[in-house]
Design a protein around this motif. Structure first.
Motif, PDB file in Angstrom:
ATOM      1  N   ALA A 118      -4.562   2.887  11.086  1.00 44.86           N
ATOM      2  CA  ALA A 118      -3.979   1.543  11.043  1.00 44.86           C
ATOM      3  C   ALA A 118      -4.517   0.686  12.197  1.00 44.86           C
ATOM      4  CB  ALA A 118      -2.453   1.629  11.105  1.00 44.86           C
ATOM      5  N   ASP A 170      -8.047  -0.469  11.578  1.00 43.07           N
ATOM      6  CA  ASP A 170      -8.149  -1.510  10.553  1.00 43.07           C
ATOM      7  C   ASP A 170      -7.707  -2.896  11.031  1.00 43.07           C
ATOM      8  OD1 ASP A 170      -9.209   0.191   8.670  1.00 43.07           O
ATOM      9  OD2 ASP A 170      -7.310   0.517   7.611  1.00 43.07           O
ATOM     10  N   LEU A 204       2.562  -0.936  12.796  1.00 43.72           N
ATOM     11  CA  LEU A 204       3.084  -1.192  11.457  1.00 43.72           C
ATOM     12  C   LEU A 204       3.134  -2.690  11.168  1.00 43.72           C
ATOM     13  CD1 LEU A 204       4.128   0.033   8.865  1.00 43.72           C
ATOM     14  CD2 LEU A 204       6.423   0.103   9.886  1.00 43.72           C
ATOM     15  N   ARG A 259      -0.206  -3.556  10.075  1.00 45.16           N
ATOM     16  CA  ARG A 259      -0.459  -3.111   8.702  1.00 45.16           C
ATOM     17  C   ARG A 259       0.198  -4.057   7.709  1.00 45.16           C
ATOM     18  NH1 ARG A 259       1.243   2.697   6.969  1.00 45.16           N
ATOM     19  NH2 ARG A 259       3.007   1.664   6.012  1.00 45.16           N
ATOM     20  N   ASN A 297       0.851  -1.172   0.000  1.00 42.65           N
ATOM     21  CA  ASN A 297       0.000   0.000   0.000  1.00 42.65           C
ATOM     22  C   ASN A 297       0.896   1.233   0.000  1.00 42.65           C
ATOM     23  OD1 ASN A 297      -1.897   1.952   0.382  1.00 42.65           O
ATOM     24  ND2 ASN A 297      -2.703   1.134   2.291  1.00 42.65           N
ATOM     25  N   PHE A 328       3.996   6.228   8.608  1.00 42.36           N
ATOM     26  CA  PHE A 328       2.637   6.684   8.910  1.00 42.36           C
ATOM     27  C   PHE A 328       2.447   8.142   8.552  1.00 42.36           C
ATOM     28  CE2 PHE A 328       3.166   3.099  11.835  1.00 42.36           C
ATOM     29  CZ  PHE A 328       2.023   2.376  11.516  1.00 42.36           C
ATOM     30  N   LYS A 344      -0.018   6.446   2.599  1.00 44.06           N
ATOM     31  CA  LYS A 344       0.258   6.394   4.031  1.00 44.06           C
ATOM     32  C   LYS A 344      -1.041   6.504   4.812  1.00 44.06           C
ATOM     33  CE  LYS A 344       4.935   8.226   4.379  1.00 44.06           C
ATOM     34  NZ  LYS A 344       5.748   9.258   5.025  1.00 44.06           N
ATOM     35  N   GLN A 345      -1.132   5.761   5.864  1.00 45.60           N
ATOM     36  CA  GLN A 345      -2.234   5.764   6.814  1.00 45.60           C
ATOM     37  C   GLN A 345      -1.741   6.394   8.097  1.00 45.60           C
ATOM     38  OE1 GLN A 345      -3.134   1.624   7.578  1.00 45.60           O
ATOM     39  NE2 GLN A 345      -5.292   1.991   7.326  1.00 45.60           N
ATOM     40  N   HIS A 404      -5.097 -10.035  13.748  1.00 45.35           N
ATOM     41  CA  HIS A 404      -3.930  -9.146  13.845  1.00 45.35           C
ATOM     42  C   HIS A 404      -3.614  -8.849  15.311  1.00 45.35           C
ATOM     43  CE1 HIS A 404      -5.250  -7.497   9.675  1.00 45.35           C
ATOM     44  NE2 HIS A 404      -4.491  -8.563   9.536  1.00 45.35           N
ATOM     45  N   SER A 408      -1.983  -6.966   7.336  1.00 46.45           N
ATOM     46  CA  SER A 408      -3.189  -6.684   6.551  1.00 46.45           C
ATOM     47  C   SER A 408      -2.888  -6.579   5.065  1.00 46.45           C
ATOM     48  CB  SER A 408      -3.887  -5.420   7.054  1.00 46.45           C
ATOM     49  OG  SER A 408      -3.142  -4.276   6.722  1.00 46.45           O
ATOM     50  N   GLU A 409      -1.622  -6.308   4.727  1.00 47.30           N
ATOM     51  CA  GLU A 409      -1.211  -6.254   3.320  1.00 47.30           C
ATOM     52  C   GLU A 409      -0.931  -7.643   2.762  1.00 47.30           C
ATOM     53  OE1 GLU A 409       2.124  -3.593   3.356  1.00 47.30           O
ATOM     54  OE2 GLU A 409       0.855  -1.820   3.467  1.00 47.30           O
TER      55      GLU A 409
END
Length: 99
Positions: free
Chosen positions: A13, A16, A46, A49, A4, A76, A7-8, A21, A52-53
């Motif tokens: 993050a 999500d 992170l 994240r 991704n 971030f 940036k979140q 997780h 999640s990717e």
């Protein structure tokens, strides 16, 4: 694994994260994410994240632990500023002759 590029914020993050997780974070960081603080909290966010990717738990952990703290923080976007709930006051407004 997808990457991704947008940036979140850390808050986004965290929002999500799935239960899976959260369990992986607790296993790898030896505490639930809500008990972590500072650099460890940011690194755990992170890690989540990366999971999640589509990364595996081992790969995501290795990836995040091999990053410098500066890189982790830079991953971030800044947090969005929340609008104040307080009404705007009339202080500082000019009065007119009609007042």
């Amino acid at each position: 694994m997808t990457t991704n590029t947008a940036k979140q914020s850390i808050g986004d993050a965290i929002a999500d994260l799935t239960g899976h997780h959260e369990e992986a974070i607790a296993r790898r960081f030896k505490a639930p994410i809500e008990d972590l603080d500072g650099a460890k909290f940011v690194r755990a966010a992170l890690f989540g994240r990366f999971l999640s990717e589509g990364g595996t738990e081992d790969d995501a952990y290795s990836r995040v632990m091999n990053m410098r703290q500066r890189e982790v923080t830079d991953a971030f976007a800044p947090e969005r500023e929340e609008l104040a709930d307080e009404p705007v006051s009339d202080e500082g407004k000019f009065s007119t002759l009609d007042d």
